[in-house]
Scaffold this motif. Sequence first.
Motif, PDB file in Angstrom:
ATOM      1  N   SER A 563       0.821  -1.229   0.000  1.00 31.69           N
ATOM      2  CA  SER A 563       0.000   0.000   0.000  1.00 31.69           C
ATOM      3  C   SER A 563       0.843   1.263   0.000  1.00 31.69           C
ATOM      4  O   SER A 563       0.313   2.361  -0.216  1.00 31.69           O
ATOM      5  N   GLY A 600      -0.556   8.429  -1.956  1.00 26.97           N
ATOM      6  CA  GLY A 600      -2.027   8.338  -1.960  1.00 26.97           C
ATOM      7  C   GLY A 600      -2.535   7.618  -3.177  1.00 26.97           C
ATOM      8  O   GLY A 600      -3.481   6.829  -3.107  1.00 26.97           O
ATOM      9  N   GLN A 601      -1.917   7.914  -4.367  1.00 28.32           N
ATOM     10  CA  GLN A 601      -2.328   7.203  -5.585  1.00 28.32           C
ATOM     11  C   GLN A 601      -2.035   5.695  -5.480  1.00 28.32           C
ATOM     12  O   GLN A 601      -2.836   4.857  -5.907  1.00 28.32           O
ATOM     13  N   ASP A 604      -4.630   4.166  -3.402  1.00 27.21           N
ATOM     14  CA  ASP A 604      -5.897   3.999  -4.109  1.00 27.21           C
ATOM     15  C   ASP A 604      -5.850   2.793  -5.050  1.00 27.21           C
ATOM     16  O   ASP A 604      -6.855   2.072  -5.207  1.00 27.21           O
ATOM     17  N   ASP A 605      -4.717   2.603  -5.671  1.00 22.70           N
ATOM     18  CA  ASP A 605      -4.584   1.422  -6.542  1.00 22.70           C
ATOM     19  C   ASP A 605      -4.565   0.119  -5.741  1.00 22.70           C
ATOM     20  O   ASP A 605      -4.976  -0.936  -6.244  1.00 22.70           O
ATOM     21  N   ARG A 676      -7.458  10.025   1.901  1.00 22.53           N
ATOM     22  CA  ARG A 676      -8.151   8.829   2.380  1.00 22.53           C
ATOM     23  C   ARG A 676      -8.307   8.884   3.904  1.00 22.53           C
ATOM     24  O   ARG A 676      -7.384   9.259   4.625  1.00 22.53           O
ATOM     25  N   GLU A 680     -12.924   4.962   5.451  1.00 23.65           N
ATOM     26  CA  GLU A 680     -12.949   4.412   4.105  1.00 23.65           C
ATOM     27  C   GLU A 680     -12.069   3.166   3.990  1.00 23.65           C
ATOM     28  O   GLU A 680     -12.430   2.179   3.326  1.00 23.65           O
TER      29      GLU A 680
END
Length: 686
Positions: A563, A600-601, A604-605, A676, A680
């Motif tokens: 992550s 952060g990207q 998200d992936d 995020r 969530e």
Amino acid sequence: MSKPSLSRQSSDLQDAALGGGAPRSSALSSRISSVLSASYADLEIRDALETLDARGIRNTQETRRNLMLDAQREVIQCNGEIVQDFGRVAEQLRRVGTAIQALNKCCADMRAQITAANGETKPMLDETSALINKKAETEKKQHLLDALKSHFIISDEDLVTLTSTVEPVNDEFFQLLTRVKKIHHDSQLLLGTEDQRLGLEILEQSSKQLSSAFQKLYRWVQREFKTLDLENPQINASIRRSLRVLAERPTLFQSCLDFFAEAREHTLSDSFYTALTGSSDPNSTAKPIEFYAHDPLRYVGDMLAWVHSTTVSEREALEVLFISEGDEIAKSIQQGLESEPWLRGEEGEEVFDGKKALHQLVSRDLTGVARLLRQRTEQVIQSHEDAVLAYKIANLLGFYHNTFSKLVGTESPILDVLLSLEESALRQFRANMRDHVAAVQSDLAVAPADLSSPDFLEEALEMLKALLKSYDSSMAALDNRETGFQPVLVEALDPFLNGCENLHKRLQEPDNDVFAINCLLEAKSVLSPFSFVQERVEEMNDTIDEHASNLIASQHRHLLHTSGLYPLKAVLSELSESPEDLKSIPELGPFKPETLVTTGQLLDDFLPSALMDAGDNIKRLRSTKMAQEITEAAAGKFCEDFEFVESRILAADELRMMEIGAEEQPAPTLRELFPRTSGEIRVLLS
């Protein structure tokens, strides 16, 4: 005489007194006074007056003058009559005196004659008295002799019945034996008399007769033992009675028991051998054990079952011989020890215990059978290399060991035989297991590609399952069932688990923990149904929990690195919650705007397929439920890490906003660069 006559007389007397002279008047007056003073109530006066009245005398002057003379005349007449009567009495007395003199003379003559006769017959009377006394003494002695002979002497016919081996042992024999025993006992009383010779002779004679009688009984019992059929439910009562009586001679009784045990040992050994190999009788329908018991376990079980059945029959038959009479044999042995004190054991030693003696006799009868059983069972144990078979035989022997201990006591030699065979079977089991472990050493090089339990473990667990079922069906003591099976686990499970442990050490993470858990779960599934190995199951659960913790940590690290959260958490973990440290967060490399946006990207992936990717790491874990729990636990820890990072980012932003003035245009906050939230994350990873 009536009362008016007396009144008139009183008045006449008074007239005469008044008309008489003076001298005479005093005498007359005194008489009149005495008459007048007399009480007419006096009994004598009344009797006199009644007598006068009864005579019919009239109260006249003449009668009154002659009254005294008439009375005296009557008295004189009466006295004369009395004198005449005494004269006649004196005459009679003279006649009696004459007769008495004659009688005295006659008596004196008779006395003289008697004295003379006594002088002549006294010697004969003395001799007769002496003869009579001697006769009485002789008769008394004769009666005493007859009583002595009838009580202490038995006839020749009875002696032949008692001692001759030709004569049968029947009720008459036992009656005579009882009589001779009483003679022997009573003869000891004669030893207390002054002349002890008779007592000694009778005692010696009765002792010889008793010895001969007991020898006859001993030989008869031996002959009966040769043909005795113990399978007959109604054993001859005379045998039981003979044993009870023979027990009074402990030496002969023990000799009979030895003879009986030897005979029964040969009989039972022959019967067992016939049951094993078959009978030579063509009409026999019994199938030999060695021919139809092809399975080794069944062969051993059939032999033990035959021995058990024979033991039960033997015990029941011997109970009829030795126990049915209660404690009569013990009493007889006690009597025998009193007559043979040199046979006594140590002080306080129990004389005879019927149950213990029964167990000993049954054990001695089975000596030959036990020897043959040992030979055949050892051949079976040593001729097979199957560890499960050896262990099943050991359990079977243990079961019969417990069964025989209830039948023949805990000190029977056959128990030693069964115990040694059980130990031999367990030794063979351990040897076979070690050989098997050595044979599978070549399979311990590489773990299976799917990380499942290796073949050698599967084979060992199948073997262990058979051992568990065998032990569970055995009669192992309830209080030590767990400890009793521990040595089996050491031999049948631990070496294979150790081999799996060696393979586990050669694997990389997380495959090593997956492989270890798969092996432990497989072993646990075999052990769990059995209560006596629950302690080992608990140990396995602890080990599985340790490996699961390792997998959770591995999955957690995977989530952190995949992550991109790991650099953020690593930097923040080194900082404290002080304002200075919080102010420095935006200046740190991982929190630079470009880097934080990139992280952060990456996050998200990562989130859409995070659980699936993590699950692929441990997908070879056999327990899907456990794999899911491990992944969820790792995700939970990842969420906690994210909450930690989020809390520090928010604290840093808050502190920064407090320092920036209202006029200044603020730069993008860390939250804006890393938007995020922990809520969530939890939703996406749930």
